[in-house]
Design a protein around this motif. Structure first.
Motif, PDB file in Angstrom:
ATOM      1  N   VAL A 121      41.703  38.166  46.050  1.00 40.32           N
ATOM      2  CA  VAL A 121      42.346  38.423  47.333  1.00 40.32           C
ATOM      3  C   VAL A 121      43.536  37.511  47.525  1.00 40.32           C
ATOM      4  O   VAL A 121      43.456  36.313  47.252  1.00 40.32           O
ATOM      5  CB  VAL A 121      41.340  38.192  48.498  1.00 40.32           C
ATOM      6  CG1 VAL A 121      42.016  38.426  49.836  1.00 40.32           C
ATOM      7  CG2 VAL A 121      40.139  39.105  48.356  1.00 40.32           C
ATOM      8  N   CYS A 122      44.657  38.074  47.967  1.00 35.22           N
ATOM      9  CA  CYS A 122      45.788  37.254  48.399  1.00 35.22           C
ATOM     10  C   CYS A 122      45.933  37.460  49.899  1.00 35.22           C
ATOM     11  O   CYS A 122      46.436  38.496  50.344  1.00 35.22           O
ATOM     12  CB  CYS A 122      47.076  37.676  47.686  1.00 35.22           C
ATOM     13  SG  CYS A 122      48.499  36.752  48.308  1.00 35.22           S
ATOM     14  N   LEU A 123      45.432  36.482  50.677  1.00 36.10           N
ATOM     15  CA  LEU A 123      45.475  36.630  52.132  1.00 36.10           C
ATOM     16  C   LEU A 123      46.898  36.647  52.676  1.00 36.10           C
ATOM     17  O   LEU A 123      47.228  37.487  53.498  1.00 36.10           O
ATOM     18  CB  LEU A 123      44.652  35.531  52.810  1.00 36.10           C
ATOM     19  CG  LEU A 123      43.142  35.634  52.658  1.00 36.10           C
ATOM     20  CD1 LEU A 123      42.465  34.450  53.325  1.00 36.10           C
ATOM     21  CD2 LEU A 123      42.620  36.933  53.239  1.00 36.10           C
TER      22      LEU A 123
ATOM     23  N   ILE B  66      36.352  40.491  42.647  1.00 36.62           N
ATOM     24  CA  ILE B  66      37.394  40.663  43.652  1.00 36.62           C
ATOM     25  C   ILE B  66      38.411  39.523  43.587  1.00 36.62           C
ATOM     26  O   ILE B  66      38.047  38.387  43.279  1.00 36.62           O
ATOM     27  CB  ILE B  66      36.738  40.760  45.058  1.00 36.62           C
ATOM     28  CG1 ILE B  66      37.760  41.115  46.134  1.00 36.62           C
ATOM     29  CG2 ILE B  66      35.988  39.508  45.423  1.00 36.62           C
ATOM     30  CD1 ILE B  66      37.122  41.504  47.466  1.00 36.62           C
TER      31      ILE B  66
ATOM     32  N   THR C 113      46.687  41.419  50.278  1.00 40.20           N
ATOM     33  CA  THR C 113      46.468  42.245  49.103  1.00 40.20           C
ATOM     34  C   THR C 113      45.087  41.939  48.508  1.00 40.20           C
ATOM     35  O   THR C 113      44.671  40.771  48.488  1.00 40.20           O
ATOM     36  CB  THR C 113      47.548  41.981  48.040  1.00 40.20           C
ATOM     37  OG1 THR C 113      48.823  42.170  48.639  1.00 40.20           O
ATOM     38  CG2 THR C 113      47.398  42.928  46.850  1.00 40.20           C
ATOM     39  N   MET C 114      44.416  42.983  48.049  1.00 39.74           N
ATOM     40  CA  MET C 114      43.095  42.811  47.471  1.00 39.74           C
ATOM     41  C   MET C 114      42.961  43.675  46.225  1.00 39.74           C
ATOM     42  O   MET C 114      43.376  44.827  46.222  1.00 39.74           O
ATOM     43  CB  MET C 114      42.049  43.251  48.499  1.00 39.74           C
ATOM     44  CG  MET C 114      40.635  43.263  47.990  1.00 39.74           C
ATOM     45  SD  MET C 114      39.568  44.276  49.039  1.00 39.74           S
ATOM     46  CE  MET C 114      39.794  45.854  48.264  1.00 39.74           C
TER      47      MET C 114
END
Lengths: 352, 131
Positions: free
Chosen positions: B109-111, B107, B115-116
């Motif tokens: 993730v861009c918090l 995984i 976006t994941m």
């Protein structure tokens, strides 16, 4: 004795081989597809993995509950009770919901236990450093000294009878950022249980909470993030059932200036990011709210004090990584933790 | 059992050996194909509550990149069997630091951009990472 018998014999051997190879049991039990769901809540990503009936319904309830907790406890968005409490600091008391009251009280409990290494009133310092803003910065020494005066958990006045709470001095701010996610994890487990679920796993931005075992009876395998590696790379695996694993590290949120790493775990007593030679600390416990508070606490305390502190709490284990890439664990964890070995670049120190 | 073995004729023993060999080969093949499955094939890209892309990584012939717009801009690179965030203009760039995603459950993730990117399925070696 003819061909017929030898075929029977062969079948017997084949069955034996397949049974012994172990592929049948484990595979069959884990073949049940879990329900998975990922959501952006509480300023992070929440990943749920649930086995059994009602998995999807329970997942939806957890999302709703976490959003509710976020709304009442946030200090990074407008609205909510904790903002109201902070806005009324030095002025008047605010009646809190039982959720916020409970979490704030737990925050104070750990502030007392750690003698202020963890402080639930750290808000003004967090704001000063701009840790959760676009442009974090190093404040002037004078500013730090001035703001530090506002950080003191002993200034929260509780009225048990009506859940009325007040911060004594104007400008004081409670910040539940260090424990709200932990509380959310515990609530998720409570909801899974309510729905009759026996096996589930939730990851709230790195805070892991596991309900029961995996369907095949084995434990959940929790990797501990390599503090200096790629995101998702791990240095050790801790197998758990009905436990929570929470890690704090200097790599999650930081900026660098003049070759110095300024990370997000502030020491309430110095007003600066904690400098204890630790780069990561992990807590394994029964309650995620406890683990959340403790992982931050021991990071601020440092290896020696942190280790001593955790060894004094029943049912709580810890893993520490220092800046020399040495790994230390509590006695109770020694036989359980699985290390990746020397190629990971980390060294496990068994005896200190 | 011993007596049984004695009664077995030469041809029978030969047959037994062949059947066992076939069984072992089948088992080896089964394990091999299972190992292959550890590599994820389906990548989902989620932005907020919406799945914006679903990519079958095994069907990628030529590597390519695409962009995800939002509060920040991400450049995603796709190649056969793997996917990664190549560039991001968000502050912490943790998604870029996730590197190539190759295995089930991997995984990034861009918090800040909500976006994941995730490879569907369950990872065999770890159930998750505490960070």
């Amino acid at each position: 004795m003819g061909t017929k018998n030898s075929i029977i014999y062969s079948i017997f051997v084949i069955v034996l081989i397949y049974t012994l190879s172990g592929c049948s049991n484990t595979d069959r039990l884990n073949r049940e597809q879990p329900f998975e769901r990922n959501d952006f809540i509480m300023g992070t990503i929440v990943s749920q993995r649930i086995y059994g009936k009602n998995a999807e319904k329970a997942a939806v309830k957890v999302v709703e509950r976490l959003k509710e907790i976020e709304e009442s406890m946030t200090v990074n968005a407008p609205g909510g009770e904790i903002n109201k409490l902070n806005e009324n600091s030095g002025k008047s008391k605010v009646i809190l919901s039982s959720d916020s009251y409970h979490v704030l009280k737990t925050g104070v409990k750990y502030s007392v236990l750690t003698d202020g290494a963890f402080d639930v009133t750290i808000g003004p310092l967090v704001k000063l450093w701009g840790i959760y803003s676009e442009h974090p910065r190093i404040p002037a020494q004078a500013e730090i000294e001035r703001v530090k005066e506002l950080v003191d958990y002993r200034d929260i006045i509780f009225n048990e009878a009506n859940r009325g709470v007040m911060l004594k001095k104007a400008g004081q701010m409670a910040d539940l950022g260090g424990i709200a996610k932990g509380f959310g994890g515990d609530e998720a487990i409570r909801i899974y249980r309510d729905w009759g679920i026996k096996s589930a796993y939730v990851n709230l931005g790195g805070n892991i909470v596991a309900l029961g075992n995996k369907p095949d009876g084995s434990k959940w395998r929790v990797g501990i993030q390599d503090p200096r590696g790629l995101q998702g790379a791990y240095i050790a695996i801790i197998p758990v059932a009905d436990k929570t694993v929470v890690t704090s590290g200097d790599y999650e949120r930081y900026f660098e200036e003049g070759g110095v790493r300024y990370h997000h775990i502030l020491d309430p007593r110095s007003g600066y990011p904690a400098r204890t030679k630790l780069i990561s600390s992990t807590i394994i416990a029964d309650k995620s709210i406890d683990a959340d508070a403790l992982s931050t606490s021991v990071f601020v305390m440092g290896l020696d004090k942190g280790m001593e502190f955790v060894e004094g709490i029943k049912g709580v284990e810890a893993l520490f990584v220092d800046e020399n890439r040495k790994i230390y664990v509590t006695d109770g964890l020694r036989k359980k933790v699985v290390f990746k070995g020397d190629e990971s670049g980390y060294e496990y120190i068994e005896k200190r | 059992m011993n007596q049984g073995m004695n009664i077995l004729k030469k041809g029978d023993i030969f047959l037994v050996i062949i059947v066992i060999a076939a069984a072992l080969t089948a088992l080896a093949f089964y394990n091999w194909s299972r190992d292959k499955h550890k590599e994820g094939s389906s990548a989902i890209v989620k932005q907020g509550d919406v799945i914006v892309h679903r990519i079958n990584l095994n069907e990628i012939k030529e590597p390519y990149t695409f962009e995800i717009e939002g509060d920040y801009r991400l450049v995603v690179e796709v190649s056969n069997g793997s996917i990664r965030v190549l560039e991001a203009d968000c502050p912490d760039r943790l998604c870029v630091k996730s590197g190539w995603l190759r295995y089930k459950g991997d995984i990034a993730v861009c918090l800040p951009n909500k976006t994941m990117i995730k490879l569907e399925g369950v990872n065999d070696s770890v159930d998750g990472i505490s960070y």
